[in-house]
Design a protein around this motif. Structure first.
Motif, PDB file in Angstrom:
ATOM      1  N   LEU A 100     -45.153  60.939  63.146  1.00 37.88           N
ATOM      2  CA  LEU A 100     -46.392  60.302  63.576  1.00 37.88           C
ATOM      3  C   LEU A 100     -46.850  60.805  64.951  1.00 37.88           C
ATOM      4  N   VAL A 101     -45.912  60.832  65.892  1.00 43.05           N
ATOM      5  CA  VAL A 101     -46.292  61.251  67.252  1.00 43.05           C
ATOM      6  C   VAL A 101     -46.694  62.732  67.277  1.00 43.05           C
ATOM      7  N   PHE A 151     -50.005  63.081  65.740  1.00 39.91           N
ATOM      8  CA  PHE A 151     -51.062  62.526  66.596  1.00 39.91           C
ATOM      9  C   PHE A 151     -51.426  63.535  67.688  1.00 39.91           C
ATOM     10  N   VAL A 152     -50.400  64.160  68.257  1.00 39.37           N
ATOM     11  CA  VAL A 152     -50.645  65.159  69.299  1.00 39.37           C
ATOM     12  C   VAL A 152     -51.451  66.323  68.722  1.00 39.37           C
ATOM     13  N   THR A 153     -51.057  66.778  67.530  1.00 46.15           N
ATOM     14  CA  THR A 153     -51.763  67.897  66.898  1.00 46.15           C
ATOM     15  C   THR A 153     -53.231  67.548  66.648  1.00 46.15           C
ATOM     16  N   SER A 177     -54.944  65.321  68.074  1.00 48.79           N
ATOM     17  CA  SER A 177     -55.628  65.174  69.363  1.00 48.79           C
ATOM     18  C   SER A 177     -56.026  66.535  69.930  1.00 48.79           C
ATOM     19  N   ARG A 178     -55.091  67.491  69.878  1.00 48.87           N
ATOM     20  CA  ARG A 178     -55.374  68.839  70.405  1.00 48.87           C
ATOM     21  C   ARG A 178     -56.527  69.494  69.649  1.00 48.87           C
ATOM     22  N   ILE A 189     -59.429  63.261  66.723  1.00 46.07           N
ATOM     23  CA  ILE A 189     -59.207  61.813  66.762  1.00 46.07           C
ATOM     24  C   ILE A 189     -60.531  61.101  66.481  1.00 46.07           C
ATOM     25  N   LEU A 211     -55.055  53.824  61.148  1.00 45.99           N
ATOM     26  CA  LEU A 211     -55.072  53.011  62.364  1.00 45.99           C
ATOM     27  C   LEU A 211     -54.797  53.860  63.602  1.00 45.99           C
ATOM     28  N   VAL A 212     -53.843  54.754  63.464  1.00 43.55           N
ATOM     29  CA  VAL A 212     -53.445  55.556  64.623  1.00 43.55           C
ATOM     30  C   VAL A 212     -54.474  56.645  64.920  1.00 43.55           C
ATOM     31  N   GLU A 249     -62.499  51.616  77.420  1.00 39.64           N
ATOM     32  CA  GLU A 249     -61.951  51.274  76.104  1.00 39.64           C
ATOM     33  C   GLU A 249     -60.780  50.315  76.294  1.00 39.64           C
ATOM     34  N   LYS A 304     -49.080  53.111  68.531  1.00 40.44           N
ATOM     35  CA  LYS A 304     -50.247  53.901  68.926  1.00 40.44           C
ATOM     36  C   LYS A 304     -50.220  54.228  70.422  1.00 40.44           C
ATOM     37  N   GLY A 310     -47.560  54.527  72.198  1.00 40.91           N
ATOM     38  CA  GLY A 310     -46.511  55.544  72.345  1.00 40.91           C
ATOM     39  C   GLY A 310     -47.031  56.937  72.020  1.00 40.91           C
ATOM     40  N   ALA A 311     -47.746  57.037  70.900  1.00 43.69           N
ATOM     41  CA  ALA A 311     -48.276  58.342  70.493  1.00 43.69           C
ATOM     42  C   ALA A 311     -49.368  58.802  71.449  1.00 43.69           C
ATOM     43  N   ALA A 312     -50.203  57.854  71.859  1.00 48.12           N
ATOM     44  CA  ALA A 312     -51.324  58.207  72.741  1.00 48.12           C
ATOM     45  C   ALA A 312     -50.842  58.646  74.120  1.00 48.12           C
ATOM     46  N   VAL A 330     -48.192  60.448  74.723  1.00 46.40           N
ATOM     47  CA  VAL A 330     -47.808  61.858  74.589  1.00 46.40           C
ATOM     48  C   VAL A 330     -49.041  62.745  74.419  1.00 46.40           C
ATOM     49  N   ALA A 331     -50.015  62.236  73.668  1.00 47.08           N
ATOM     50  CA  ALA A 331     -51.182  63.068  73.343  1.00 47.08           C
ATOM     51  C   ALA A 331     -52.298  62.971  74.375  1.00 47.08           C
ATOM     52  N   HIS A 332     -52.066  62.225  75.449  1.00 46.13           N
ATOM     53  CA  HIS A 332     -53.101  62.017  76.470  1.00 46.13           C
ATOM     54  C   HIS A 332     -54.361  61.410  75.855  1.00 46.13           C
ATOM     55  N   GLU A 333     -54.159  60.369  75.079  1.00 46.67           N
ATOM     56  CA  GLU A 333     -55.286  59.709  74.420  1.00 46.67           C
ATOM     57  C   GLU A 333     -55.284  58.213  74.709  1.00 46.67           C
TER      58      GLU A 333
END
Lengths: 283, 406
Positions: A132-133, A136-138, A140-141, A145, A222-223, B26, B69, B71-73, B75-78
């Motif tokens: 998931l993480v 999410f990073v991918t 986002s890059r 999103i 959701l994410v 936000e 979310k 946690g993931a954000a 790392v992803a700078h979101e």
């Protein structure tokens, strides 16, 4: 006389077995239907009736307004559109890509085929939550999103579907290709005109599983999304529940609405559905 | 001093809406059902008062989803500008929490109730603000429990007396004196605090959970287990038909009361039974955290400070508490006429307020989340009778020690 008696006995025995069989099937069907009936009746109960003891099988007061309240709790119109769009696009995309990949792995010879296939199968062993993480990073890059790309593109390929269809393709004789080739048929034409029609049960299975999976997708949506405009039906359903309690009657009303498209899909594809699951051995 | 005055002046400017450009922030939250409706009322009020700040509030699922979310954000700078967070979610990323305390007066900080303040402070700086905070209290059937238990001994004795036989022959009592949710190890942490225990020592170097106090708390759980309805579902799904009393968060009061009313019985709320040392109860619920990341502007972070301070302002924390079952988070809120009127008209609230004043928060150890899981396992093992209190807590202590070593 003895022959008549024997025939009567045979008919009697057959009828008894048939009645018992139907009773058994009826009992099984009732057990399977019970949660759905409960969902339907709960969707029409008052909050007092939901958890009353003894349980209310038939609501004492029919509260049709639960459907209106549930519908307006979240922008369900938009959610339904998004669910349809996401499920439909991922299903179409996955079916096309799966057919191509499965055919290549089943019928074409190329360097590293088995190693590549083993590698693909290996990815099935990684729990989705672990990815998931990084996913999410991918996303986002890529700047995806809160976009439809995030909801659709990562789900256009499925290793499980490729595996399923590859096994089915492998069960079809190679002589088909030999004959087609002698008639001047190319690979691509052979795939779409001969292999795909023959593999229809397996393809329908892949499509149905994908559509249902897409329709029920929750955590990914959701994410990967932030705005209400990008959310789907399962996210809307969760909003009836909190850490300390659930509005069951509204949740069930919304759930009835949420499963309607799947039920309609099932009624239209019932024969194909049963046939495909029987042929591919998926339970 | 000069710096602080300048910063407070900046907040004031933003608060009065005198800055030229509108600011958009936000806000991620996990408030659904009734709570979301109440939050929307506060948001509308905020937008009326601060037209230059737009808060885009986004529901991010339940707490577990929001945690994943965030946690993931991270790392992803979101990350969003501001979010609801449990303390242990952000303890590992405390270095990116905006120092809200620098933009508050000493009086504003002192006004946060004592049990909540420690869980907002990282390295001596207030970095989160309490928002939806609830307290664990005892819910009971007034028809069966005329006087709620005030001590552990009474709690066990009454639970035993209220537990009935097994007339339906399913191998379990038909009705229980009390009940527990094993997924909620905070129930055990209540008992631990009441016995004078803690998970770790003050320096976080020694594990204390299996000391004498810990074993006493564990033994209480074991003593109650035969008279306890054990489920991971909401207790309101089973109260009052299956059990007579249970400890649960004040935020669930609406659901619990509805369940009692639907069954035609009256529900009472009392403080939790006292242990040998305290009558403490663990504060639940989330704080507000502003993320000090470079992809948000200083104006947005300041706007988030304004929003966070708005939410805990007396009138708003009282409104939120009255509507939700969460508790006011400032001392002066408890003295407002609105709150006094609410307490006067809502007998349940008397016990909740009294319990809140004695409440304690979770420790801010970076590994608290893992410790909580370990304690949940021990709690479940004791309840299920598969391990004695000593066995389960010794095992938990060993696992927590490994976490400390890491």
């Amino acid at each position: 006389m003895a022959a008549v008696r024997s025939t009567r006995y045979y008919v009697y025995r057959e009828s008894t077995i048939r009645v018992l069989l139907y009773l058994l099937l009826f009992a099984g069907a009732a057990v399977m239907l019970l949660p759905f009936v409960w969902m339907l009746t709960t969707s029409l109960k008052t909050s007092a009736g939901v958890l009353s003891m003894p349980p209310q099988w038939i609501p004492t007061e029919w509260k049709w307004s639960n459907y209106i309240v549930a519908w307006h709790t979240s922008p369900f119109g938009r959610y339904f559109f998004n669910s349809f769009f996401m499920s439909g696009m991922t299903t179409i995309g996955e079916v096309i890509l799966t057919i191509l990949a499965a055919y290549a792995f089943a019928k074409m010879k190329f360097l590293g085929r088995n190693a590549l296939f083993t590698l693909l199968l290996g990815t099935l062993m990684i729990p989705g939550q672990m990815l998931l993480v990084p996913n999410f990073v991918t996303i986002s890059r890529l700047g995806w999103i809160d976009t439809y790309q995030a909801l659709i593109i990562p789900w256009l390929a499925s290793v499980f579907a490729i595996f399923l269809l590859r096994q089915f393709f492998r069960s079809l004789p190679d002589e088909l290709w030999d004959s087609a080739r002698m008639d001047g048929c190319g690979r691509f034409r052979f795939l779409w005109r001969i292999m795909v029609p023959l593999a229809k049960p397996a393809i329908v299975t892949v499509a149905i599983l994908k559509f249902i999976g897409g329709w029920n997708a929750y955590l990914w949506v959701l994410v990967m999304t932030n705005s209400e405009l990008m959310r789907t039906v399962p996210v809307g359903l969760v909003s009836f529940s909190s850490e300390v309690g659930t509005q069951y009657e509204l949740l069930m009303a919304a759930s009835v609405l949420a499963i309607l498209p799947i039920l309609i899909l099932y009624f239209f594809t019932q024969k194909q559905f049963i046939k495909s699951f029987a042929r591919t051995g998926i339970k | 001093m000069l710096r602080r005055v300048a910063l407070l002046a900046l907040v004031g400017v933003v608060a009065l809406g005198w800055i030229g450009a509108a600011v958009e922030i936000e806000f991620w939250h996990a408030m659904s059902t009734y709570h979301q409706e109440n939050l929307q009322v506060l948001l509308d009020k905020f937008h009326e008062e601060f037209p230059d700040i737009t808060v885009i509030a986004t529901y991010q699922g339940r707490y577990g989803d929001l945690e994943a979310k965030i946690g993931a954000a991270t790392v992803a700078h979101e990350l969003p500008v501001i979010a609801q967070v449990y303390e242990n979610w952000v303890t590992p990323i405390q270095e990116i929490l905006y120092p809200i305390g620098d933009y508050m007066t000493p009086a504003e900080k002192d006004n946060i109730i004592d049990g909540l303040l420690p869980s907002t402070i990282y390295d001596g700086i207030v970095k989160t603000l309490p928002f939806n905070k609830s307290i664990m209290v005892l819910y009971y059937r007034e028809d069966l429990v005329p006087t709620p238990p005030t001590t552990w001994v009474e709690y066990v004795t009454m639970s035993a007396a209220l537990t009935t036989g097994d007339d339906d022959g399913d191998g379990f009592p038909d009705f229980y004196g009390t009940g527990f949710r094993p997924v909620n190890p905070e129930l055990f942490l209540n008992f631990l605090d009441q016995a004078g225990g803690d998970i770790l020592d003050a320096n976080w170097t020694e594990v204390l959970i299996n000391n004498e106090a810990g074993i006493a708390a564990g033994n209480l759980v074991a003593d109650l287990a035969p008279y306890s309805f054990i489920t991971n579902e909401y207790m309101s799904n089973h109260f009052p038909n299956k059990l007579a009393m249970f400890i649960d968060t004040s935020a669930g009061v609406r659901y619990n009361r509805e369940a009692a009313e639907n069954a035609g019985v009256t529900m009472g709320v009392a403080r939790v039974p006292a242990g040998p040392v305290t009558q403490g109860s663990m504060i639940q619920g989330t704080n507000l955290a502003i993320f000090d990341v470079d992809y948000w502007t200083e104006e947005q972070k300041q706007a988030a400070v304004v929003f966070a301070k708005f939410l805990i302002r007396d009138d708003n924390t009282v409104f939120w508490a009255i509507r939700s079952g969460y508790q006011p988070v400032t001392k002066t809120a408890y003295a407002t006429p609105e709150w006094a009127a609410h307490v006067a008209s809502t007998p349940d609230q008397v016990a909740m307020s009294a319990q809140m004043i004695d409440g304690f928060s979770q420790i801010l150890h970076p590994a608290y989340g893992d410790m909580r899981n370990i304690i949940a396992t021990a709690f479940e093992e004791i309840l299920a009778g598969v391990a004695t209190a000593k066995e389960a807590l010794d095992a938990a202590a060993a696992e927590i020690e490994l976490l400390l070593d890491e």
